[in-house]
Motif scaffolding. Sequence first.
Motif, PDB file in Angstrom:
ATOM      1  N   SER A 147      13.794   6.169  -2.989  1.00  0.00           N
ATOM      2  CA  SER A 147      14.160   7.033  -1.878  1.00  0.00           C
ATOM      3  C   SER A 147      12.935   7.370  -1.040  1.00  0.00           C
ATOM      4  O   SER A 147      12.999   7.386   0.196  1.00  0.00           O
ATOM      5  N   GLU A 148      11.810   7.649  -1.703  1.00  0.00           N
ATOM      6  CA  GLU A 148      10.559   7.918  -0.994  1.00  0.00           C
ATOM      7  C   GLU A 148      10.094   6.691  -0.210  1.00  0.00           C
ATOM      8  O   GLU A 148       9.629   6.799   0.919  1.00  0.00           O
ATOM      9  N   VAL A 149      10.225   5.530  -0.834  1.00  0.00           N
ATOM     10  CA  VAL A 149       9.820   4.278  -0.188  1.00  0.00           C
ATOM     11  C   VAL A 149      10.630   4.045   1.079  1.00  0.00           C
ATOM     12  O   VAL A 149      10.083   3.733   2.146  1.00  0.00           O
ATOM     13  N   LYS A 150      11.951   4.217   0.960  1.00  0.00           N
ATOM     14  CA  LYS A 150      12.818   3.988   2.122  1.00  0.00           C
ATOM     15  C   LYS A 150      12.558   5.006   3.220  1.00  0.00           C
ATOM     16  O   LYS A 150      12.628   4.681   4.409  1.00  0.00           O
TER      17      LYS A 150
ATOM     18  N   MET B 130       9.324   3.769   4.859  1.00  0.00           N
ATOM     19  CA  MET B 130       9.448   2.474   5.545  1.00  0.00           C
ATOM     20  C   MET B 130      10.901   2.018   5.432  1.00  0.00           C
ATOM     21  O   MET B 130      11.283   1.355   4.472  1.00  0.00           O
ATOM     22  N   PRO B 131      11.735   2.362   6.404  1.00  0.00           N
ATOM     23  CA  PRO B 131      13.161   2.035   6.324  1.00  0.00           C
ATOM     24  C   PRO B 131      13.465   0.551   6.129  1.00  0.00           C
ATOM     25  O   PRO B 131      14.472   0.205   5.497  1.00  0.00           O
TER      26      PRO B 131
ATOM     27  N   ARG C 128      12.792  -5.903   3.642  1.00  0.00           N
ATOM     28  CA  ARG C 128      12.429  -7.190   4.253  1.00  0.00           C
ATOM     29  C   ARG C 128      11.126  -7.720   3.657  1.00  0.00           C
ATOM     30  O   ARG C 128      11.013  -8.893   3.314  1.00  0.00           O
ATOM     31  N   TRP C 129      10.136  -6.834   3.520  1.00  0.00           N
ATOM     32  CA  TRP C 129       8.821  -7.244   3.015  1.00  0.00           C
ATOM     33  C   TRP C 129       8.822  -7.330   1.499  1.00  0.00           C
ATOM     34  O   TRP C 129       8.159  -8.196   0.915  1.00  0.00           O
TER      35      TRP C 129
ATOM     36  N   PHE D 238       0.838  -1.210   0.000  1.00  0.00           N
ATOM     37  CA  PHE D 238       0.000   0.000   0.000  1.00  0.00           C
ATOM     38  C   PHE D 238       0.872   1.258   0.000  1.00  0.00           C
ATOM     39  O   PHE D 238       0.643   2.197  -0.764  1.00  0.00           O
ATOM     40  N   MET D 239       1.901   1.262   0.857  1.00  0.00           N
ATOM     41  CA  MET D 239       2.817   2.390   0.919  1.00  0.00           C
ATOM     42  C   MET D 239       3.540   2.560  -0.413  1.00  0.00           C
ATOM     43  O   MET D 239       3.720   3.681  -0.908  1.00  0.00           O
TER      44      MET D 239
END
Length: 200
Positions: free
Chosen positions: A180-183, A186-187, A191-192, A162-163
């Motif tokens: 970069s936005e994703v990290k 959600m750092p 993993r997911w 979703f993110m």
Amino acid sequence: MNLSGLYQAFAKAGIRLSITKKCVKNINFCMKLGECHVSVPTFASEEVIILAIYARLSWAKQANERLCQVHAQPQRRLLTLWGEPHDLPDDDTEVLNIYRQHLSAKIPMLQSKWQPIVGQSAHTVRLRKMKTRWGTCHLGDRRIWLSVYLAAYPYECTEYVFMHELCHLIHANHGADFWSEVKKAMPDYQRWHGLLKGRA
């Protein structure tokens, strides 16, 4: 008894006998369903081989019976809900309905948590039976689709997808700025992402 008689004795028991000479010290037996594979030392005489294998005929019969019983039992599928094994029905339609219900209940939580973090909002979030991708984002109407199969994986996987799709409202492609936005949101996303990669 000669080798021909040995093969016949196993055949009468419904077992195909296979004898292979190898560089081994001992005579080794391996049972498969309807098959008995025997490895014998290259130096072993035919008489020794016949006596040793015939002595194991009773064992081979019992082992084959156990294998037949195991294979005769229906194999129940391992079904999971949020990454944990559950006693779900075997009917695919029923399983998908359960997945859909659980995911639908999570959508308000996903929106209230992740939309402020990403700084973008989806006008609608819908579920779809998708096997080739985990989610999609339609930029024009700001609509996010999630795969119903996400409910089989840990809830964090659904949060990640979703993110991920929300971040596409900032960057449409998968370039460096997007990741970069994703990290930032959600750092530990890798993993997911890694858990889902190759599973769609």
